[in-house]
Design a protein around this motif. Structure first.
Motif, PDB file in Angstrom:
ATOM      1  N   ALA A   1      15.352   0.459  15.785  1.00 54.10           N
ATOM      2  CA  ALA A   1      16.429   0.047  14.879  1.00 54.10           C
ATOM      3  C   ALA A   1      16.643   1.157  13.861  1.00 54.10           C
ATOM      4  CB  ALA A   1      16.043  -1.260  14.193  1.00 54.10           C
ATOM      5  N   LYS A   2      17.926   1.424  13.576  1.00 61.34           N
ATOM      6  CA  LYS A   2      18.236   2.572  12.716  1.00 61.34           C
ATOM      7  C   LYS A   2      19.059   2.160  11.511  1.00 61.34           C
ATOM      8  CE  LYS A   2      20.036   7.230  13.202  1.00 61.34           C
ATOM      9  NZ  LYS A   2      20.282   8.297  14.146  1.00 61.34           N
ATOM     10  N   LEU A   3      18.739   2.789  10.383  1.00 54.73           N
ATOM     11  CA  LEU A   3      19.537   2.633   9.166  1.00 54.73           C
ATOM     12  C   LEU A   3      20.341   3.909   9.008  1.00 54.73           C
ATOM     13  CD1 LEU A   3      17.354   1.311   6.214  1.00 54.73           C
ATOM     14  CD2 LEU A   3      19.250   0.170   7.382  1.00 54.73           C
ATOM     15  N   MET A   4      21.634   3.806   8.840  1.00 48.96           N
ATOM     16  CA  MET A   4      22.466   5.017   8.779  1.00 48.96           C
ATOM     17  C   MET A   4      22.507   5.632   7.380  1.00 48.96           C
ATOM     18  SD  MET A   4      23.153   5.124  11.892  1.00 48.96           S
ATOM     19  CE  MET A   4      24.412   6.343  12.178  1.00 48.96           C
ATOM     20  N   HIS A   5      22.161   4.857   6.351  1.00 50.59           N
ATOM     21  CA  HIS A   5      22.327   5.396   5.001  1.00 50.59           C
ATOM     22  C   HIS A   5      21.001   5.349   4.250  1.00 50.59           C
ATOM     23  CE1 HIS A   5      23.186   1.110   5.336  1.00 50.59           C
ATOM     24  NE2 HIS A   5      22.537   0.987   4.209  1.00 50.59           N
TER      25      HIS A   5
ATOM     26  N   ALA B   1      10.709  -2.844   5.914  1.00 46.12           N
ATOM     27  CA  ALA B   1      10.721  -1.447   6.380  1.00 46.12           C
ATOM     28  C   ALA B   1      11.925  -0.700   5.817  1.00 46.12           C
ATOM     29  CB  ALA B   1      10.722  -1.404   7.905  1.00 46.12           C
ATOM     30  N   ARG B   2      13.026  -1.419   5.580  1.00 42.47           N
ATOM     31  CA  ARG B   2      14.250  -0.752   5.099  1.00 42.47           C
ATOM     32  C   ARG B   2      14.022  -0.005   3.791  1.00 42.47           C
ATOM     33  NH1 ARG B   2      19.101  -4.927   5.284  1.00 42.47           N
ATOM     34  NH2 ARG B   2      18.220  -5.284   3.234  1.00 42.47           N
ATOM     35  N   GLU B   3      13.177  -0.576   2.920  1.00 42.02           N
ATOM     36  CA  GLU B   3      12.891   0.044   1.614  1.00 42.02           C
ATOM     37  C   GLU B   3      12.019   1.281   1.748  1.00 42.02           C
ATOM     38  OE1 GLU B   3      14.170  -1.187  -1.260  1.00 42.02           O
ATOM     39  OE2 GLU B   3      15.212  -2.449   0.212  1.00 42.02           O
ATOM     40  N   HIS B   4      11.461   1.484   2.940  1.00 44.46           N
ATOM     41  CA  HIS B   4      10.497   2.576   3.114  1.00 44.46           C
ATOM     42  C   HIS B   4      10.959   3.582   4.157  1.00 44.46           C
ATOM     43  CE1 HIS B   4       7.643   0.778   0.398  1.00 44.46           C
ATOM     44  NE2 HIS B   4       8.061  -0.378   0.887  1.00 44.46           N
ATOM     45  N   LEU B   5      12.234   3.484   4.549  1.00 46.04           N
ATOM     46  CA  LEU B   5      12.785   4.448   5.502  1.00 46.04           C
ATOM     47  C   LEU B   5      13.696   5.433   4.773  1.00 46.04           C
ATOM     48  CD1 LEU B   5      13.618   2.126   8.539  1.00 46.04           C
ATOM     49  CD2 LEU B   5      11.935   3.987   8.514  1.00 46.04           C
ATOM     50  N   LYS B   6      13.598   6.702   5.178  1.00 44.10           N
ATOM     51  CA  LYS B   6      14.543   7.696   4.672  1.00 44.10           C
ATOM     52  C   LYS B   6      15.892   7.431   5.335  1.00 44.10           C
ATOM     53  CE  LYS B   6      10.867  11.131   4.330  1.00 44.10           C
ATOM     54  NZ  LYS B   6      10.371  12.480   4.627  1.00 44.10           N
ATOM     55  N   PRO B   7      16.996   7.990   4.805  1.00 48.22           N
ATOM     56  CA  PRO B   7      18.293   7.798   5.470  1.00 48.22           C
ATOM     57  C   PRO B   7      18.195   8.246   6.926  1.00 48.22           C
ATOM     58  CG  PRO B   7      18.566   8.858   3.336  1.00 48.22           C
ATOM     59  CD  PRO B   7      17.092   8.789   3.577  1.00 48.22           C
ATOM     60  N   GLY B   8      18.709   7.447   7.832  1.00 50.35           N
ATOM     61  CA  GLY B   8      18.627   7.777   9.262  1.00 50.35           C
ATOM     62  C   GLY B   8      17.279   7.419   9.878  1.00 50.35           C
TER      63      GLY B   8
ATOM     64  N   ALA C   1       0.827  -1.222   0.000  1.00 48.23           N
ATOM     65  CA  ALA C   1       0.000   0.000   0.000  1.00 48.23           C
ATOM     66  C   ALA C   1       0.860   1.270   0.000  1.00 48.23           C
ATOM     67  CB  ALA C   1      -0.916   0.004   1.230  1.00 48.23           C
ATOM     68  N   VAL C   2       2.189   1.110   0.087  1.00 49.67           N
ATOM     69  CA  VAL C   2       3.060   2.296   0.174  1.00 49.67           C
ATOM     70  C   VAL C   2       4.253   2.183  -0.801  1.00 49.67           C
ATOM     71  CG1 VAL C   2       2.453   2.956   2.540  1.00 49.67           C
ATOM     72  CG2 VAL C   2       4.256   1.258   2.185  1.00 49.67           C
ATOM     73  N   VAL C   3       3.983   1.586  -1.948  1.00 53.56           N
ATOM     74  CA  VAL C   3       5.064   1.373  -2.926  1.00 53.56           C
ATOM     75  C   VAL C   3       5.689   2.726  -3.294  1.00 53.56           C
ATOM     76  CG1 VAL C   3       5.568   0.587  -5.283  1.00 53.56           C
ATOM     77  CG2 VAL C   3       3.993  -0.723  -3.829  1.00 53.56           C
ATOM     78  N   GLY C   4       7.018   2.801  -3.203  1.00 49.09           N
ATOM     79  CA  GLY C   4       7.737   4.023  -3.600  1.00 49.09           C
ATOM     80  C   GLY C   4       7.719   5.128  -2.550  1.00 49.09           C
ATOM     81  N   GLU C   5       7.087   4.914  -1.411  1.00 50.11           N
ATOM     82  CA  GLU C   5       7.027   5.963  -0.378  1.00 50.11           C
ATOM     83  C   GLU C   5       8.046   5.694   0.715  1.00 50.11           C
ATOM     84  OE1 GLU C   5       2.940   7.278   0.820  1.00 50.11           O
ATOM     85  OE2 GLU C   5       2.356   5.704  -0.581  1.00 50.11           O
ATOM     86  N   ARG C   6       8.595   6.774   1.259  1.00 46.43           N
ATOM     87  CA  ARG C   6       9.576   6.646   2.348  1.00 46.43           C
ATOM     88  C   ARG C   6       9.164   7.496   3.535  1.00 46.43           C
ATOM     89  NH1 ARG C   6      14.466   3.884   1.328  1.00 46.43           N
ATOM     90  NH2 ARG C   6      14.592   3.273  -0.857  1.00 46.43           N
ATOM     91  N   PHE C   7       9.532   7.035   4.703  1.00 45.28           N
ATOM     92  CA  PHE C   7       9.085   7.644   5.956  1.00 45.28           C
ATOM     93  C   PHE C   7      10.279   7.864   6.895  1.00 45.28           C
ATOM     94  CE2 PHE C   7       5.830   5.106   4.009  1.00 45.28           C
ATOM     95  CZ  PHE C   7       4.682   5.892   4.097  1.00 45.28           C
ATOM     96  N   ASN C   8      10.102   8.789   7.839  1.00 44.63           N
ATOM     97  CA  ASN C   8      11.140   8.969   8.863  1.00 44.63           C
ATOM     98  C   ASN C   8      11.130   7.813   9.855  1.00 44.63           C
ATOM     99  OD1 ASN C   8      10.001  12.000   8.243  1.00 44.63           O
ATOM    100  ND2 ASN C   8      12.232  11.903   8.414  1.00 44.63           N
ATOM    101  N   THR C   9       9.944   7.247  10.062  1.00 45.21           N
ATOM    102  CA  THR C   9       9.871   6.095  10.953  1.00 45.21           C
ATOM    103  C   THR C   9       8.738   5.157  10.536  1.00 45.21           C
ATOM    104  OG1 THR C   9       9.785   5.365  13.271  1.00 45.21           O
ATOM    105  CG2 THR C   9       8.400   7.228  12.707  1.00 45.21           C
TER     106      THR C   9
END
Ligand SMILES: C[S@@+](CC[C@H](N)C(=O)[O-])C[C@H]1O[C@@H](n2cnc3c(N)ncnc32)[C@H](O)[C@@H]1O
Length: 198
Positions: free
Chosen positions: A194-198, A147-154, A118-126
């Protein structure tokens, strides 16, 4: 058969209206059998809601929103941001829509979907989630990795899990994220960020 497999008809619905306060925010919530936690706010949900990190301008995804409490609290904490709430259970989607309206939330949108379709191509802060444990570890693994595909850097994945499954979830989180912190615990649940740095 899981609690979310069958959509009850409205005839079968016995809704319950509750009032509660989370992070100082008074909420009125409509719950119903057929949707997770039909009597009160689940203990794990409350632990996550009380401890999740939300900035006022963040874009937030509530994955497996149920009747909507986490997304609604997030929307109140992020008046300059927006929230997308997703659930596979159509009744949950209906309740979440109703509850956003009842609580005067205008910066949240509820969508029906299977995990991230339902959120293809969308990215979120969390991405916040009280995940569907009863659906099995494989689906929960897909929720965490997806979730990794939908998170902004950081960006942050914030989830609550039952204490007895802590080490299984910890393993998946450590494998797939750069930083993992256990930020809260109760007698029965643990909250991870959990955090993604890039
Ligand atoms: C443990 S409940 C949490 C509900 C709500 N966030 C709360 O805390 O009360 C998990 C939710 O995930 C939903 N769910 C299960 N499988 C899903 C999927 N494949 N995609 C989206 N949501 C799903 C269930 O319908 C359920 O509402």
């Amino acid at each position: 058969m899981h609690y979310y497999d069958k959509e009850p008809t409205f005839k079968e619905l016995r809704v319950r209206k509750i009032r509660t306060i989370i992070r100082g925010i008074p909420l009125t919530l409509v719950l119903a059998p057929g949707v997770f936690s039909s009597e009160h706010v689940d203990e794990g949900t409350r632990l996550l809601a009380e401890n999740m990190v939300i900035m006022s301008d963040w874009d937030i995804l509530d994955m497996g929103c149920g009747y909507g409490v986490l997304g609604i609290v997030a929307a109140k904490l992020a008046p300059k941001g927006r929230v997308v709430m997703v659930d596979i259970n159509k009744l949950a989607v209906k309740l979440a829509m109703m509850n956003t309206r009842i609580n005067g939330v205008s910066n949240a949108e509820v969508r029906w979907g299977d995990l991230y379709n339902a959120v293809v191509g969308e990215r979120f802060n969390t991405v916040i989630s009280n995940p569907p444990i009863t659906a099995g570890l494989e689906l929960n693994r897909r929720l965490i990795i997806g979730a990794r595909e939908h998170l902004k850097p950081g960006g942050l994945l914030q989830i609550v899990v039952p204490k007895k499954l802590r080490s299984r979830f910890e393993e998946i989180l450590f494998k797939n994220y750069d930083v993992v912190e256990r930020v809260a615990k109760s007698g029965s649940h643990v909250v991870f960020i959990a955090k993604l740095m890039h």
